[in-house]
Motif scaffolding. Structure first.
Motif, mmCIF file in Angstrom:
data_model
loop_
_atom_site.group_PDB
_atom_site.id
_atom_site.type_symbol
_atom_site.label_atom_id
_atom_site.label_comp_id
_atom_site.label_asym_id
_atom_site.label_seq_id
_atom_site.Cartn_x
_atom_site.Cartn_y
_atom_site.Cartn_z
ATOM 1 N N LYS A 177 34.473 -32.897 89.738
ATOM 2 C CA LYS A 177 33.356 -32.147 89.153
ATOM 3 C C LYS A 177 32.606 -32.914 88.059
ATOM 4 C CE LYS A 177 32.140 -27.501 87.632
ATOM 5 N NZ LYS A 177 32.663 -26.145 87.292
ATOM 6 N N PRO A 178 33.301 -33.613 87.149
ATOM 7 C CA PRO A 178 32.565 -34.346 86.101
ATOM 8 C C PRO A 178 31.676 -35.470 86.645
ATOM 9 C CG PRO A 178 34.872 -34.085 85.497
ATOM 10 C CD PRO A 178 34.754 -33.693 86.938
ATOM 11 N N LEU A 179 31.966 -35.940 87.877
ATOM 12 C CA LEU A 179 31.209 -37.063 88.433
ATOM 13 C C LEU A 179 30.116 -36.630 89.409
ATOM 14 C CD1 LEU A 179 34.019 -39.692 89.128
ATOM 15 C CD2 LEU A 179 32.398 -39.636 87.230
ATOM 16 N N LYS A 180 30.035 -35.363 89.703
ATOM 17 C CA LYS A 180 29.034 -34.903 90.672
ATOM 18 C C LYS A 180 27.622 -35.186 90.170
ATOM 19 C CE LYS A 180 31.496 -31.400 93.313
ATOM 20 N NZ LYS A 180 31.550 -29.988 93.736
ATOM 21 N N GLY A 181 26.736 -35.463 91.125
ATOM 22 C CA GLY A 181 25.342 -35.738 90.762
ATOM 23 C C GLY A 181 25.138 -37.186 90.365
ATOM 24 N N LEU A 182 24.536 -37.393 89.197
ATOM 25 C CA LEU A 182 24.185 -38.750 88.768
ATOM 26 C C LEU A 182 25.403 -39.606 88.456
ATOM 27 C CD1 LEU A 182 21.022 -38.337 86.503
ATOM 28 C CD2 LEU A 182 21.178 -39.351 88.779
ATOM 29 N N GLY A 183 26.514 -38.982 88.047
ATOM 30 C CA GLY A 183 27.705 -39.759 87.699
ATOM 31 C C GLY A 183 28.184 -40.604 88.849
ATOM 32 N N ILE A 184 28.434 -39.975 89.995
ATOM 33 C CA ILE A 184 28.912 -40.720 91.164
ATOM 34 C C ILE A 184 27.827 -41.641 91.703
ATOM 35 C CG2 ILE A 184 28.271 -38.951 92.858
ATOM 36 C CD1 ILE A 184 31.490 -41.070 92.854
ATOM 37 N N THR A 185 26.561 -41.250 91.512
ATOM 38 C CA THR A 185 25.445 -42.093 91.978
ATOM 39 C C THR A 185 25.397 -43.413 91.221
ATOM 40 O OG1 THR A 185 24.166 -40.109 92.520
ATOM 41 C CG2 THR A 185 22.958 -42.179 92.383
ATOM 42 N N PHE A 186 25.605 -43.356 89.920
ATOM 43 C CA PHE A 186 25.633 -44.590 89.117
ATOM 44 C C PHE A 186 26.818 -45.473 89.516
ATOM 45 C CE2 PHE A 186 22.876 -42.467 85.850
ATOM 46 C CZ PHE A 186 21.886 -43.442 85.823
ATOM 47 N N ILE A 187 27.948 -44.854 89.769
ATOM 48 C CA ILE A 187 29.126 -45.635 90.174
ATOM 49 C C ILE A 187 28.880 -46.337 91.503
ATOM 50 C CG2 ILE A 187 31.538 -45.456 90.920
ATOM 51 C CD1 ILE A 187 31.842 -43.186 88.842
ATOM 52 N N ILE A 188 28.297 -45.603 92.473
ATOM 53 C CA ILE A 188 28.006 -46.193 93.788
ATOM 54 C C ILE A 188 26.970 -47.304 93.657
ATOM 55 C CG2 ILE A 188 27.035 -45.728 96.070
ATOM 56 C CD1 ILE A 188 28.244 -42.883 95.788
ATOM 57 N N THR A 189 25.964 -47.083 92.815
ATOM 58 C CA THR A 189 24.941 -48.117 92.594
ATOM 59 C C THR A 189 25.579 -49.393 92.047
ATOM 60 O OG1 THR A 189 23.235 -46.443 92.148
ATOM 61 C CG2 THR A 189 22.813 -48.677 91.353
ATOM 62 N N ALA A 190 26.504 -49.241 91.107
ATOM 63 C CA ALA A 190 27.190 -50.411 90.538
ATOM 64 C C ALA A 190 28.007 -51.135 91.602
ATOM 65 C CB ALA A 190 28.090 -49.965 89.389
ATOM 66 N N LEU A 191 28.701 -50.377 92.457
ATOM 67 C CA LEU A 191 29.507 -50.989 93.519
ATOM 68 C C LEU A 191 28.614 -51.711 94.544
ATOM 69 C CD1 LEU A 191 32.136 -48.148 94.091
ATOM 70 C CD2 LEU A 191 32.512 -50.357 92.977
ATOM 71 N N MET A 192 27.472 -51.091 94.880
ATOM 72 C CA MET A 192 26.532 -51.736 95.802
ATOM 73 C C MET A 192 25.961 -53.003 95.178
ATOM 74 S SD MET A 192 24.567 -48.368 97.340
ATOM 75 C CE MET A 192 23.499 -49.266 98.464
ATOM 76 N N ALA A 193 25.688 -52.962 93.872
ATOM 77 C CA ALA A 193 25.169 -54.146 93.182
ATOM 78 C C ALA A 193 26.183 -55.283 93.211
ATOM 79 C CB ALA A 193 24.805 -53.790 91.739
ATOM 80 N N ILE A 194 27.465 -54.938 93.029
ATOM 81 C CA ILE A 194 28.519 -55.954 93.102
ATOM 82 C C ILE A 194 28.562 -56.573 94.505
ATOM 83 C CG2 ILE A 194 31.018 -56.306 93.058
ATOM 84 C CD1 ILE A 194 31.115 -54.164 90.842
ATOM 85 N N GLY A 195 28.399 -55.705 95.537
ATOM 86 C CA GLY A 195 28.371 -56.201 96.910
ATOM 87 C C GLY A 195 27.214 -57.160 97.144
ATOM 88 N N PHE A 196 26.036 -56.810 96.631
ATOM 89 C CA PHE A 196 24.860 -57.681 96.808
ATOM 90 C C PHE A 196 24.991 -58.972 96.017
ATOM 91 C CE2 PHE A 196 23.015 -54.392 99.182
ATOM 92 C CZ PHE A 196 21.761 -54.769 99.650
ATOM 93 N N MET A 197 25.765 -58.926 94.914
ATOM 94 C CA MET A 197 25.966 -60.148 94.120
ATOM 95 C C MET A 197 26.678 -61.226 94.919
ATOM 96 S SD MET A 197 27.040 -58.784 90.313
ATOM 97 C CE MET A 197 27.628 -60.414 89.852
ATOM 98 N N SER A 198 27.415 -60.825 95.957
ATOM 99 C CA SER A 198 28.134 -61.818 96.756
ATOM 100 C C SER A 198 27.167 -62.764 97.469
ATOM 101 C CB SER A 198 29.027 -61.116 97.777
ATOM 102 O OG SER A 198 28.256 -60.352 98.703
ATOM 103 N N PHE A 199 25.904 -62.321 97.660
ATOM 104 C CA PHE A 199 24.918 -63.188 98.309
ATOM 105 C C PHE A 199 24.413 -64.283 97.373
ATOM 106 C CE2 PHE A 199 24.541 -59.232 100.782
ATOM 107 C CZ PHE A 199 24.651 -59.741 102.060
ATOM 108 N N SER A 200 24.658 -64.127 96.067
ATOM 109 C CA SER A 200 24.090 -65.087 95.106
ATOM 110 C C SER A 200 24.705 -66.476 95.242
ATOM 111 C CB SER A 200 24.267 -64.575 93.679
ATOM 112 O OG SER A 200 25.641 -64.425 93.382
ATOM 113 N N GLY A 201 25.881 -66.562 95.857
ATOM 114 C CA GLY A 201 26.513 -67.869 96.043
ATOM 115 C C GLY A 201 26.029 -68.618 97.279
ATOM 116 N N ILE A 202 25.183 -67.963 98.076
ATOM 117 C CA ILE A 202 24.682 -68.596 99.291
ATOM 118 C C ILE A 202 23.506 -69.502 98.943
ATOM 119 C CG2 ILE A 202 23.641 -68.188 101.558
ATOM 120 C CD1 ILE A 202 25.088 -65.502 101.629
ATOM 121 N N ASN A 203 23.553 -70.723 99.422
ATOM 122 C CA ASN A 203 22.468 -71.670 99.174
ATOM 123 C C ASN A 203 21.436 -71.526 100.288
ATOM 124 O OD1 ASN A 203 20.917 -73.717 98.208
ATOM 125 N ND2 ASN A 203 22.239 -75.362 98.967
ATOM 126 N N ILE A 204 20.309 -70.878 99.953
ATOM 127 C CA ILE A 204 19.272 -70.610 100.969
ATOM 128 C C ILE A 204 18.169 -71.659 100.842
ATOM 129 C CG2 ILE A 204 17.635 -68.900 101.816
ATOM 130 C CD1 ILE A 204 19.371 -66.758 100.549
#
Length: 204
Positions: A177-204
């Motif tokens: 209940k304390p995480l419903k709404g924006l709380g869980i959304t911010f957590i998911i956004t942070a996790l997705m950002a960490i996932g996208f950071m993995s592309f930063s090591g690719i030499n394009i």
């Protein structure tokens, strides 16, 4: 860097949401429904693709120091860069108004569901950020600026679509209940950002 590399990099490595957290307001507010998120993402991409090349030409042929040299040597010392922000916002606002009229005419349901967030594209930090990054990075030509706008728009679209899909699934999940709404959304956004950071090591 060629156009394809620039597009891939701006989608994954320099993602407007996950790398710079630009456009978070509409990202958080509209990412509750996939259909609405897709509509807004397409609108943001459309505005980025059209405004970046226009702002690029204004920057290089009107605004920056020496840009007016094509009018004659007496204009070579003029520097109008102080007006860059004002001009960029004016161009963006004009195209947002165009998008708003088109969406209202051809998709009234999407227009109603987007509500105030459609005209607020004019002050979406991701779109203004695209023009300011274009100015900072000094792309070689208008094609590269257009490619950057396209990649940035697709990156923002993928981010909001991914979040909307996850949030739709969360409706059927047990979220504390304390995480419903924006709380869980911010957590998911942070996790997705960490996932996208993995592309930063690719030499394009």
């Amino acid at each position: 860097m060629d156009a394809i590399s620039l597009i891939v990099r701006s989608i994954f490595v320099d993602n407007m949401i996950f790398a710079y957290f630009l456009g978070m307001c509409s990202y958080l507010a509209v990412s509750k429904n996939v259909k609405t998120a897709f509509g807004l993402g397409i609108a943001v991409t459309f505005v980025l693709v059209l405004t970046l090349p226009i702002n690029y030409m204004l920057e290089n042929y009107v605004l920056k120091a020496g840009a007016l040299a094509w009018l004659g040597p007496q204009f070579a010392t003029i520097d109008l860069s102080v007006f860059s922000l004002l001009i960029f916002i004016a161009v963006i606002a004009s195209f947002v108004q165009l998008v708003e009229m088109v969406v209202e005419k051809f998709s009234p349901s999407l227009y109603a569901s987007l509500g105030i967030f459609l005209p607020l594209i004019a002050v979406n930090c991701a779109i203004l950020g695209g023009s300011l990054f274009m100015q900072q990075r000094e792309f070689a030509n208008v094609g590269m600026a257009t490619a950057y706008g396209f990649g940035s728009g697709i990156g923002w679209l993928l981010a909001i679509l991914g979040m909307a899909a996850i949030r739709e699934k969360l409706e059927y999940s047990h979220v504390p209940k304390p995480l419903k709404g924006l709380g869980i959304t911010f957590i998911i956004t942070a996790l997705m950002a960490i996932g996208f950071m993995s592309f930063s090591g690719i030499n394009i």
